[in-house]
Motif scaffolding. Structure first.
Motif, short mmCIF file in Angstrom:
data_model
loop_
_atom_site.label_atom_id
_atom_site.label_comp_id
_atom_site.label_asym_id
_atom_site.label_seq_id
_atom_site.Cartn_x
_atom_site.Cartn_y
_atom_site.Cartn_z
N ALA A 235 8.95 14.53 -0.88
CA ALA A 235 8.97 13.66 0.30
C ALA A 235 8.60 12.23 -0.09
O ALA A 235 9.22 11.25 0.39
CB ALA A 235 7.99 14.18 1.35
N MET A 236 7.60 12.08 -0.96
CA MET A 236 7.17 10.72 -1.36
C MET A 236 8.19 10.03 -2.24
O MET A 236 8.36 8.80 -2.18
CB MET A 236 5.80 10.79 -2.04
CG MET A 236 4.67 11.07 -1.02
SD MET A 236 3.00 11.06 -1.73
CE MET A 236 2.97 12.65 -2.54
N ASN A 237 8.92 10.82 -3.04
CA ASN A 237 10.00 10.21 -3.85
C ASN A 237 11.09 9.67 -2.94
O ASN A 237 11.66 8.59 -3.19
CB ASN A 237 10.59 11.26 -4.80
CG ASN A 237 9.80 11.35 -6.10
OD1 ASN A 237 9.38 10.34 -6.65
ND2 ASN A 237 9.64 12.57 -6.60
N LYS A 238 11.38 10.34 -1.83
CA LYS A 238 12.38 9.88 -0.87
C LYS A 238 11.90 8.61 -0.17
O LYS A 238 12.69 7.70 0.12
CB LYS A 238 12.68 10.97 0.16
CG LYS A 238 13.46 12.13 -0.43
CD LYS A 238 13.66 13.26 0.58
CE LYS A 238 14.40 14.43 -0.04
NZ LYS A 238 14.52 15.58 0.88
N ILE A 239 10.60 8.55 0.10
CA ILE A 239 10.02 7.36 0.74
C ILE A 239 10.18 6.15 -0.20
O ILE A 239 10.57 5.07 0.23
CB ILE A 239 8.54 7.59 1.09
CG1 ILE A 239 8.43 8.62 2.23
CG2 ILE A 239 7.87 6.27 1.51
CD1 ILE A 239 7.00 9.08 2.49
N LEU A 240 9.86 6.37 -1.48
CA LEU A 240 9.98 5.28 -2.45
C LEU A 240 11.42 4.79 -2.57
O LEU A 240 11.66 3.59 -2.79
CB LEU A 240 9.46 5.74 -3.82
CG LEU A 240 7.95 5.87 -3.97
CD1 LEU A 240 7.57 6.48 -5.32
CD2 LEU A 240 7.26 4.52 -3.80
N ASP A 241 12.36 5.70 -2.44
CA ASP A 241 13.78 5.31 -2.54
C ASP A 241 14.19 4.35 -1.42
O ASP A 241 15.10 3.53 -1.60
CB ASP A 241 14.69 6.56 -2.49
CG ASP A 241 14.61 7.37 -3.76
OD1 ASP A 241 14.15 6.83 -4.79
OD2 ASP A 241 14.97 8.57 -3.71
N ARG A 242 13.55 4.43 -0.27
CA ARG A 242 13.95 3.56 0.85
C ARG A 242 13.02 2.37 1.06
O ARG A 242 13.31 1.49 1.85
CB ARG A 242 14.04 4.37 2.14
CG ARG A 242 12.76 4.96 2.63
CD ARG A 242 12.96 5.61 4.00
NE ARG A 242 11.82 6.39 4.45
CZ ARG A 242 10.69 5.86 4.91
NH1 ARG A 242 10.54 4.53 4.95
NH2 ARG A 242 9.71 6.63 5.30
N LEU A 243 11.85 2.34 0.41
CA LEU A 243 10.93 1.20 0.59
C LEU A 243 11.40 -0.01 -0.22
O LEU A 243 11.95 0.13 -1.29
CB LEU A 243 9.51 1.61 0.16
CG LEU A 243 8.76 2.54 1.11
CD1 LEU A 243 7.41 2.91 0.55
CD2 LEU A 243 8.59 1.89 2.49
N PHE B 292 0.85 -1.21 0.00
CA PHE B 292 0.00 0.00 0.00
C PHE B 292 0.88 1.25 0.00
O PHE B 292 0.61 2.20 -0.74
CB PHE B 292 -0.92 0.02 1.22
CG PHE B 292 -1.73 1.29 1.31
CD1 PHE B 292 -2.97 1.40 0.69
CD2 PHE B 292 -1.24 2.41 2.01
CE1 PHE B 292 -3.69 2.59 0.75
CE2 PHE B 292 -1.97 3.59 2.08
CZ PHE B 292 -3.21 3.68 1.44
N ASP B 293 1.91 1.24 0.85
CA ASP B 293 2.78 2.41 0.95
C ASP B 293 3.36 2.79 -0.41
O ASP B 293 3.37 3.97 -0.78
CB ASP B 293 3.93 2.14 1.93
CG ASP B 293 3.44 1.87 3.34
OD1 ASP B 293 2.32 2.33 3.68
OD2 ASP B 293 4.16 1.18 4.10
N LYS B 294 3.83 1.79 -1.15
CA LYS B 294 4.42 2.06 -2.46
C LYS B 294 3.37 2.56 -3.45
O LYS B 294 3.60 3.55 -4.16
CB LYS B 294 5.07 0.77 -3.02
CG LYS B 294 6.37 0.39 -2.32
CD LYS B 294 6.93 -0.89 -2.92
CE LYS B 294 8.23 -1.29 -2.24
NZ LYS B 294 8.78 -2.56 -2.79
N LYS B 295 2.23 1.86 -3.50
CA LYS B 295 1.17 2.28 -4.43
C LYS B 295 0.66 3.68 -4.10
O LYS B 295 0.43 4.50 -4.99
CB LYS B 295 0.01 1.27 -4.40
CG LYS B 295 0.24 0.02 -5.23
CD LYS B 295 -1.00 -0.87 -5.21
CE LYS B 295 -0.93 -1.98 -6.25
NZ LYS B 295 0.18 -2.90 -6.05
N PHE B 296 0.49 3.94 -2.82
CA PHE B 296 -0.01 5.25 -2.39
C PHE B 296 0.96 6.34 -2.84
O PHE B 296 0.54 7.37 -3.40
CB PHE B 296 -0.17 5.28 -0.87
CG PHE B 296 -0.63 6.63 -0.35
CD1 PHE B 296 -1.99 6.93 -0.29
CD2 PHE B 296 0.29 7.57 0.09
CE1 PHE B 296 -2.41 8.17 0.20
CE2 PHE B 296 -0.13 8.80 0.57
CZ PHE B 296 -1.49 9.10 0.62
N ALA B 297 2.24 6.16 -2.57
CA ALA B 297 3.23 7.16 -2.94
C ALA B 297 3.28 7.37 -4.45
O ALA B 297 3.28 8.51 -4.93
CB ALA B 297 4.61 6.76 -2.41
#
Length: 225
Positions: free
Chosen positions: A217-225, A169-174
């Motif tokens: 911010a969401m691009n940074k989240i995707l980089d670490r997920l 979900f986190d990835k799809k949401f971002a």
């Protein structure tokens, strides 16, 4: 004795006559004062609408044009979908940053929906356009568009997001919200270029600033997920 009585009565009569004159003058002044008072109240009543009007000030004062109307009519459903997506994070998201971003999106965009609705009402325009929305045909982030509006998720996208949980979900949401935000930024830039109303253009500037920061911010989240 009678001459003394006459002497007493005479000053008394003069005093009574003087009192009568004073009383008459007071009544006359009172009558004039009443007229002025009524006149002042009338003028005061004339200023009341201004005070009342100021209390309920126009939500988007000044001139507006078709681009302003189009911006509000398009951004309302765009924001509504973003809020719907953000609400899905509750019980599905696992990443703390995704949860906080979803809460921030909901908190920011819900009031903006009410604000833009108030503009359209004040402008005498419907919330939904009766025709297609020009200038909103750009897709964003490879996502499908709905009703020609930039970055809108399709039913398929929303179904997939609802079915996802945890890191999925986190990835799809971002990913989806990045596309959605980029679409909103496109619409806001169109408003800043073509709009006329200062209030609408200011909100468009806030959309560009805030949603660009959230995309980063969401691009940074995707980089670490």
């Amino acid at each position: 004795m009678s001459s003394i009585k006459r002497a007493v009565r005479c000053p008394l009569n003069r005093r009574l006559a003087a009192v009568g004159v004073i009383a008459s003058g007071a009544l006359l002044l009172s009558a004039c004062g009443s007229d002025d008072g009524m006149s002042g109240e009338h003028h005061g009543g004339g200023t009341a609408p201004s005070a009342s009007k100021e209390a309920g000030a126009h939500p988007a004062p000044g001139a507006f044009n078709g681009a302003d109307v189009t911006f509000a009519q398009g951004m309302i459903p765009h924001h509504q979908q973003a809020v719907e997506m953000a609400e899905l994070a509750d019980g599905r998201a696992s990443d703390a940053r995704i949860k906080s971003l979803a809460a921030a999106i909901e908190k920011a965009q819900d009031p903006e929906i009410r604000t833009m609705r108030s503009w359209l009402k004040a402008w005498g325009k419907p919330e939904s356009p009766s025709h297609g929305m020009p200038g909103m045909h750009h897709g964003s982030g490879g996502m499908d568009t709905t009703d020609g509006m930039a970055g809108m998720m399709s039913e398929k996208d929303m179904t997939e997001l609802k079915a996802a949980k945890g890191t999925d979900f986190d990835k799809k949401f971002a990913q989806m919200m990045i596309g959605h935000h980029n679409g909103a930024v496109t619409m806001a830039k169109d408003e800043q270029r073509n709009g006329r109303n200062a209030t609408a253009k200011k909100l468009a500037g806030n959309v560009i600033k805030n949603q660009t920061a959230e995309v980063d911010a969401m691009n940074k989240i995707l980089d670490r997920l």
